[in-house]
Motif scaffolding. Sequence first.
Motif, PDB file in Angstrom:
ATOM      1  N   ILE A 173       0.731  -1.143  -0.093  1.00  0.00           N
ATOM      2  CA  ILE A 173       0.034  -0.154  -0.080  1.00  0.00           C
ATOM      3  C   ILE A 173       0.933   1.076   0.071  1.00  0.00           C
ATOM      4  O   ILE A 173       1.725   1.497   0.796  1.00  0.00           O
ATOM      5  N   LEU A 174       0.615   2.056  -1.040  1.00  0.00           N
ATOM      6  CA  LEU A 174       1.500   3.353  -1.067  1.00  0.00           C
ATOM      7  C   LEU A 174       0.641   4.562  -0.768  1.00  0.00           C
ATOM      8  O   LEU A 174      -0.418   4.292  -1.031  1.00  0.00           O
ATOM      9  N   GLN A 175       1.206   5.700  -0.525  1.00  0.00           N
ATOM     10  CA  GLN A 175       0.086   6.645  -0.148  1.00  0.00           C
ATOM     11  C   GLN A 175       0.898   7.985  -0.419  1.00  0.00           C
ATOM     12  O   GLN A 175       1.945   8.423  -0.499  1.00  0.00           O
ATOM     13  N   THR A 176      -0.119   8.986  -0.923  1.00  0.00           N
ATOM     14  CA  THR A 176       0.070  10.201  -1.434  1.00  0.00           C
ATOM     15  C   THR A 176       0.656  10.821   0.173  1.00  0.00           C
ATOM     16  O   THR A 176       0.359  10.603   1.189  1.00  0.00           O
ATOM     17  N   LYS A 177       1.559  11.916   0.064  1.00  0.00           N
ATOM     18  CA  LYS A 177       2.045  12.833   1.193  1.00  0.00           C
ATOM     19  C   LYS A 177       0.821  13.165   2.006  1.00  0.00           C
ATOM     20  O   LYS A 177       0.908  13.182   3.140  1.00  0.00           O
ATOM     21  N   ALA A 178      -0.311  13.757   1.483  1.00  0.00           N
ATOM     22  CA  ALA A 178      -1.419  14.169   2.121  1.00  0.00           C
ATOM     23  C   ALA A 178      -1.946  13.117   2.950  1.00  0.00           C
ATOM     24  O   ALA A 178      -2.292  13.210   4.212  1.00  0.00           O
ATOM     25  N   ILE A 179      -2.155  11.745   2.349  1.00  0.00           N
ATOM     26  CA  ILE A 179      -2.704  10.679   3.217  1.00  0.00           C
ATOM     27  C   ILE A 179      -1.779  10.240   4.388  1.00  0.00           C
ATOM     28  O   ILE A 179      -2.153  10.137   5.488  1.00  0.00           O
ATOM     29  N   ALA A 180      -0.572  10.043   4.021  1.00  0.00           N
ATOM     30  CA  ALA A 180       0.338   9.733   4.895  1.00  0.00           C
ATOM     31  C   ALA A 180       0.886  10.593   6.094  1.00  0.00           C
ATOM     32  O   ALA A 180       0.800  10.105   7.163  1.00  0.00           O
ATOM     33  N   ALA A 181       0.419  11.910   5.975  1.00  0.00           N
ATOM     34  CA  ALA A 181       0.597  12.964   6.813  1.00  0.00           C
ATOM     35  C   ALA A 181      -0.775  12.998   7.623  1.00  0.00           C
ATOM     36  O   ALA A 181      -0.771  13.987   8.526  1.00  0.00           O
ATOM     37  N   GLY A 182      -1.773  12.509   6.866  1.00  0.00           N
ATOM     38  CA  GLY A 182      -3.161  12.627   7.756  1.00  0.00           C
ATOM     39  C   GLY A 182      -3.891  13.882   7.677  1.00  0.00           C
ATOM     40  O   GLY A 182      -4.701  14.261   8.539  1.00  0.00           O
ATOM     41  N   TYR A 183      -3.636  14.508   6.508  1.00  0.00           N
ATOM     42  CA  TYR A 183      -4.375  15.858   6.313  1.00  0.00           C
ATOM     43  C   TYR A 183      -5.786  15.529   6.075  1.00  0.00           C
ATOM     44  O   TYR A 183      -6.243  14.366   5.775  1.00  0.00           O
ATOM     45  N   PRO A 184      -6.626  16.364   6.673  1.00  0.00           N
ATOM     46  CA  PRO A 184      -8.229  16.161   6.714  1.00  0.00           C
ATOM     47  C   PRO A 184      -8.550  16.354   5.122  1.00  0.00           C
ATOM     48  O   PRO A 184      -8.006  16.999   4.332  1.00  0.00           O
ATOM     49  N   GLU A 185      -9.750  15.545   4.853  1.00  0.00           N
ATOM     50  CA  GLU A 185     -10.329  15.541   3.446  1.00  0.00           C
ATOM     51  C   GLU A 185     -10.824  16.979   3.111  1.00  0.00           C
ATOM     52  O   GLU A 185     -11.483  17.546   4.146  1.00  0.00           O
ATOM     53  N   VAL A 186     -11.004  17.264   2.006  1.00  0.00           N
ATOM     54  CA  VAL A 186     -11.814  18.707   1.756  1.00  0.00           C
ATOM     55  C   VAL A 186     -13.106  18.256   1.611  1.00  0.00           C
ATOM     56  O   VAL A 186     -13.723  17.322   0.908  1.00  0.00           O
ATOM     57  N   THR A 187     -13.914  18.892   2.302  1.00  0.00           N
ATOM     58  CA  THR A 187     -15.347  18.879   2.234  1.00  0.00           C
ATOM     59  C   THR A 187     -16.173  20.193   1.551  1.00  0.00           C
ATOM     60  O   THR A 187     -15.917  21.101   1.629  1.00  0.00           O
ATOM     61  N   PRO A 188     -17.347  19.710   0.893  1.00  0.00           N
ATOM     62  CA  PRO A 188     -18.137  20.790   0.372  1.00  0.00           C
ATOM     63  C   PRO A 188     -18.808  21.569   1.462  1.00  0.00           C
ATOM     64  O   PRO A 188     -19.154  21.129   2.664  1.00  0.00           O
ATOM     65  N   SER A 189     -19.134  22.919   1.093  1.00  0.00           N
ATOM     66  CA  SER A 189     -19.707  23.577   2.315  1.00  0.00           C
ATOM     67  C   SER A 189     -20.948  23.944   2.131  1.00  0.00           C
ATOM     68  O   SER A 189     -21.691  24.466   2.954  1.00  0.00           O
ATOM     69  N   GLY A 190     -21.644  23.445   0.728  1.00  0.00           N
ATOM     70  CA  GLY A 190     -22.969  23.852   0.729  1.00  0.00           C
ATOM     71  C   GLY A 190     -23.532  22.491   0.357  1.00  0.00           C
ATOM     72  O   GLY A 190     -22.887  21.563  -0.257  1.00  0.00           O
TER      73      GLY A 190
END
Length: 158
Positions: A4-21
């Motif tokens: 399993i390989l991961q992008t830097k954002a996934i590996a760092a545990g960054y939160p996902e972008v969520t819709p605001s509306g």
Amino acid sequence: MAKILQTKAIAAGYPEVTPSGAHDVVAVTATYTVAAALVINDVIEMIVLPPGCVPVDVILDTEDMDSGTTLTLDVGIMAGTVGDTTVGNRTTGAEFIAASTVGQGGGVARAAVVGFTRLAPSDVRRSIGVKAKAAATGAGPGDEISLTVLYRPAVHGA
């Protein structure tokens, strides 16, 4: 051996972008630089689909990742917990793109699997991954693979 390989954002545990509306469509792009040629069943965990969201479109953009003509790629929802790198816990479907040869020479592939826009929403975060369904015969180090996912809240169902 598959991994399993991961992008830097996934590996760092960054939160996902969520819709605001309620009717907002969010576009998220992640890029992964391959360290070695992909082997069969390697999975790159690329993007997190937030709870309650459903995909609108999926776009795979790769460089030439195969010196031959064997690499095929699936793009789909990953089982298991976001960020878990235990291969046995993470399977990847082909809900969006199935057996694409785009990595053999580079290019773009879009979601074309029947029913992908009717994927049911979930109450939990889900990863979207790219799986090497068939291994590359060479090349790899330094090649980039990008995935763009457009998604929306499922306020009126999937």
